[in-house]
Scaffold this motif. Structure first.
Motif, PDB file in Angstrom:
ATOM      1  N   THR A  17      91.797  49.551 -14.073  1.00 28.58           N
ATOM      2  CA  THR A  17      92.108  50.432 -15.191  1.00 28.58           C
ATOM      3  C   THR A  17      92.201  49.638 -16.491  1.00 28.58           C
ATOM      4  O   THR A  17      92.915  48.637 -16.560  1.00 28.58           O
ATOM      5  CB  THR A  17      93.437  51.162 -14.931  1.00 28.58           C
ATOM      6  N   LEU A  18      91.494  50.090 -17.507  1.00 28.84           N
ATOM      7  CA  LEU A  18      91.556  49.442 -18.813  1.00 28.84           C
ATOM      8  C   LEU A  18      92.901  49.713 -19.483  1.00 28.84           C
ATOM      9  O   LEU A  18      93.592  50.663 -19.150  1.00 28.84           O
ATOM     10  CB  LEU A  18      90.443  49.983 -19.722  1.00 28.84           C
ATOM     11  N   ARG A  19      93.218  48.841 -20.434  1.00 31.78           N
ATOM     12  CA  ARG A  19      94.325  49.108 -21.349  1.00 31.78           C
ATOM     13  C   ARG A  19      93.739  49.154 -22.751  1.00 31.78           C
ATOM     14  O   ARG A  19      92.774  48.452 -23.042  1.00 31.78           O
ATOM     15  CB  ARG A  19      95.374  47.990 -21.276  1.00 31.78           C
ATOM     16  N   TRP A  20      94.386  49.919 -23.595  1.00 33.85           N
ATOM     17  CA  TRP A  20      93.916  50.027 -24.962  1.00 33.85           C
ATOM     18  C   TRP A  20      93.890  48.648 -25.629  1.00 33.85           C
ATOM     19  O   TRP A  20      93.034  48.349 -26.460  1.00 33.85           O
ATOM     20  CB  TRP A  20      94.808  50.994 -25.735  1.00 33.85           C
ATOM     21  N   SER A  21      94.813  47.790 -25.195  1.00 33.57           N
ATOM     22  CA  SER A  21      94.888  46.455 -25.796  1.00 33.57           C
ATOM     23  C   SER A  21      93.751  45.536 -25.338  1.00 33.57           C
ATOM     24  O   SER A  21      93.629  44.414 -25.822  1.00 33.57           O
ATOM     25  CB  SER A  21      96.233  45.807 -25.488  1.00 33.57           C
ATOM     26  N   ASP A  22      92.918  45.998 -24.431  1.00 43.70           N
ATOM     27  CA  ASP A  22      91.730  45.214 -24.058  1.00 43.70           C
ATOM     28  C   ASP A  22      90.658  45.290 -25.150  1.00 43.70           C
ATOM     29  O   ASP A  22      89.727  44.495 -25.165  1.00 43.70           O
ATOM     30  CB  ASP A  22      91.123  45.734 -22.750  1.00 43.70           C
ATOM     31  N   LEU A  23      90.800  46.281 -26.020  1.00 48.84           N
ATOM     32  CA  LEU A  23      89.832  46.449 -27.107  1.00 48.84           C
ATOM     33  C   LEU A  23      90.134  45.468 -28.227  1.00 48.84           C
ATOM     34  O   LEU A  23      91.282  45.165 -28.507  1.00 48.84           O
ATOM     35  CB  LEU A  23      89.907  47.868 -27.682  1.00 48.84           C
ATOM     36  N   GLU A  27      88.448  39.246 -22.609  1.00 41.28           N
ATOM     37  CA  GLU A  27      89.259  40.156 -21.798  1.00 41.28           C
ATOM     38  C   GLU A  27      88.496  40.578 -20.540  1.00 41.28           C
ATOM     39  O   GLU A  27      89.093  40.851 -19.495  1.00 41.28           O
ATOM     40  CB  GLU A  27      89.636  41.384 -22.630  1.00 41.28           C
ATOM     41  N   ARG A  78      89.433  38.635 -17.712  1.00 41.41           N
ATOM     42  CA  ARG A  78      90.746  39.038 -17.192  1.00 41.41           C
ATOM     43  C   ARG A  78      90.581  40.161 -16.169  1.00 41.41           C
ATOM     44  O   ARG A  78      91.291  40.230 -15.174  1.00 41.41           O
ATOM     45  CB  ARG A  78      91.624  39.599 -18.323  1.00 41.41           C
ATOM     46  N   LEU A  79      89.665  41.067 -16.472  1.00 39.88           N
ATOM     47  CA  LEU A  79      89.450  42.200 -15.571  1.00 39.88           C
ATOM     48  C   LEU A  79      88.852  41.708 -14.252  1.00 39.88           C
ATOM     49  O   LEU A  79      89.226  42.165 -13.172  1.00 39.88           O
ATOM     50  CB  LEU A  79      88.548  43.239 -16.236  1.00 39.88           C
ATOM     51  N   PRO A 124      83.818  51.069 -24.054  1.00 41.43           N
ATOM     52  CA  PRO A 124      84.842  51.707 -24.892  1.00 41.43           C
ATOM     53  C   PRO A 124      86.144  51.845 -24.082  1.00 41.43           C
ATOM     54  O   PRO A 124      86.192  51.475 -22.909  1.00 41.43           O
ATOM     55  CB  PRO A 124      84.247  53.083 -25.161  1.00 41.43           C
ATOM     56  N   TYR A 125      87.179  52.375 -24.697  1.00 41.26           N
ATOM     57  CA  TYR A 125      88.406  52.682 -23.957  1.00 41.26           C
ATOM     58  C   TYR A 125      88.117  53.827 -23.004  1.00 41.26           C
ATOM     59  O   TYR A 125      87.583  54.860 -23.408  1.00 41.26           O
ATOM     60  CB  TYR A 125      89.532  53.072 -24.914  1.00 41.26           C
ATOM     61  N   LEU A 126      88.429  53.625 -21.740  1.00 37.29           N
ATOM     62  CA  LEU A 126      88.190  54.645 -20.713  1.00 37.29           C
ATOM     63  C   LEU A 126      89.488  54.893 -19.971  1.00 37.29           C
ATOM     64  O   LEU A 126      90.175  53.949 -19.593  1.00 37.29           O
ATOM     65  CB  LEU A 126      87.134  54.152 -19.716  1.00 37.29           C
ATOM     66  N   ARG A 127      89.820  56.148 -19.774  1.00 32.90           N
ATOM     67  CA  ARG A 127      91.055  56.455 -19.052  1.00 32.90           C
ATOM     68  C   ARG A 127      90.897  56.237 -17.558  1.00 32.90           C
ATOM     69  O   ARG A 127      91.838  55.845 -16.882  1.00 32.90           O
ATOM     70  CB  ARG A 127      91.480  57.891 -19.316  1.00 32.90           C
TER      71      ARG A 127
END
Lengths: 159, 159, 159, 159
Positions: free
Chosen positions: D9-15, D25, D28-29, D80-83
């Motif tokens: 799961t992404l975090r917004w702070s990965d952007l 980042e 990190r994933l 992009p940010y993905l939920r």
């Protein structure tokens, strides 16, 4: 009395998708300033040992662990990417029985005119005896070592 | 009244050299919980637009920017690496004229017995009118939308 | 020919639970070195504009976006927390049709004896025309600007 | 043969300030996917012990340390940010004498149509005997444990 000035250089990766230093990253910058001041200098040894913070500059104390109990921060203005280091000003706001309050102001780079105050913050550290794993009182030597940097705690606007 | 439960999964990289979730990283976890709740769902659109937080779930409001004005956190127990998600509980502690206080409690994973409360925190957001770049008042619709999640603000131990 | 030396200061938060600079964080350090070199200096403007990298030092080119196409890194020795800045050495390994290969060596702080080589790495950047969103060729001016820093690409041990 | 699918799961702070998942980042994933697979499950113990990766799922081996020797990544499309979680696919590309190559493909969330391949990567891990601090050979048991996930190494476009 006297504040300690710690130059902290931003990284582009401190910015988030809004193009400003991220709110959480700000605490990283304060952490780095705190470590640079509180970390006893162990010269040759430092590269080979597990790092730990030391409250008495110049003398590490492996018998004590410092835990962060609380933090508070007010963001006064967004910070863009800056090539020159921020001027993080740091002092002791309170010496408690077993705790220390470190106060910070984050200013625009030294020499900038006019200066911008970006943030105000405070961190409460608790001293833990490594053997008993319980808080231990500050010693008189510690109080004396830090008293030159003792000043009024940072004033926050809200409750 | 009702708290919103947001499962937040740790990453090993959230740990610092002490082997616990880093103090600053904790604010990243709160940020992520906040964004997951406040970010209006824009389904297909979300992947192609610049991300921004929306205060009214279900309806983004590009005319408003939310700024973080202040944060406060108390760390009650160190957090190790956990494979199952933390249970971040989130509610509104106060609806001000132009600001919102979001409160959090960070608990050990749902189902764990006994539960551990790792941290308590609060974030103050200010609504900024994007055109005038000045704070704007919460609308009645916004107050109504958030009132089901309004509860007593988190109580901190110290000043 | 000549390598560019970029001093990059570590942060304690670059360390992971093993007490060494994290493998992913290493790419952050290279990113920072790259940005400090490639980012055209826009003095007064820089603090107020959305940041972007510029390939031609001294002249930003908003018509071009640079994308990272690939990265490669070999870790030769673990890096502890160091107070003095790492000596990141950077040069151009290859000027392609629409791409640039940036090469790096990460050395222990300047002045240390003996010097330690911590890592070798390479980043492939592609120039994208902002209007057409497609790769565009390097201009002769760009080739000329970078040729003084052109040298043999970094040699990796494995395929 | 079979790839292991790890939802990350992404975090917004990965952007970063470009609004896409930052290049560093991304590692990190991959790190998080790798740890979730390789980290032997130690149930109750896991929360109280210093974390370490174990190469044989189900059985930690404190006598062995794994070091990252090299990494390589190709970025095929910005994320992009993905939920919903990314589908990180992971397999063993090569079992060497004392080393293991882990390969990855980073795909858009499972169920998305059409699927997007965001990145391809490989990490070379070396097994270090904790006592002698020198590389040690993979055992037959280890080779057998991992062979079901052995497949062709990821193919990179460039040298």
């Amino acid at each position: 009395m006297s504040r300690i000035h710690v130059p902290i250089t931003l990284r582009w990766s401190d910015l988030d998708a809004y193009g400003h230093v991220n709110n959480a990253e700000m605490l990283r910058l304060l952490e780095e300033a705190r470590i640079r001041v509180f970390w006893a200098d162990r010269s040759a040894a430092e590269e080979h040992e597990v790092p730990h913070t030391a409250l008495i500059a110049g003398g590490p104390d492996a018998e004590t662990i410092t835990l962060i109990a609380a933090q508070r921060i007010e963001y006064l203005a967004p910070i863009p990417y800056l090539r020159r280091p921020l001027d993080v000003q740091l002092w002791i706001g309170r010496l408690g029985g077993a705790s220390i309050e470190i106060c910070y102001e984050v200013w625009s780079p030294a020499g900038d005119e006019p200066r911008a105050l970006y943030a105000k913050a405070a961190t409460t550290l608790v001293l833990i005896d490594a053997e008993s794993n319980r808080p231990r009182r500050l010693t008189e030597a510690e109080r004396e070592a830090w008293s030159p940097h003792l000043d009024e705690p940072v004033r926050f606007r809200n409750r």
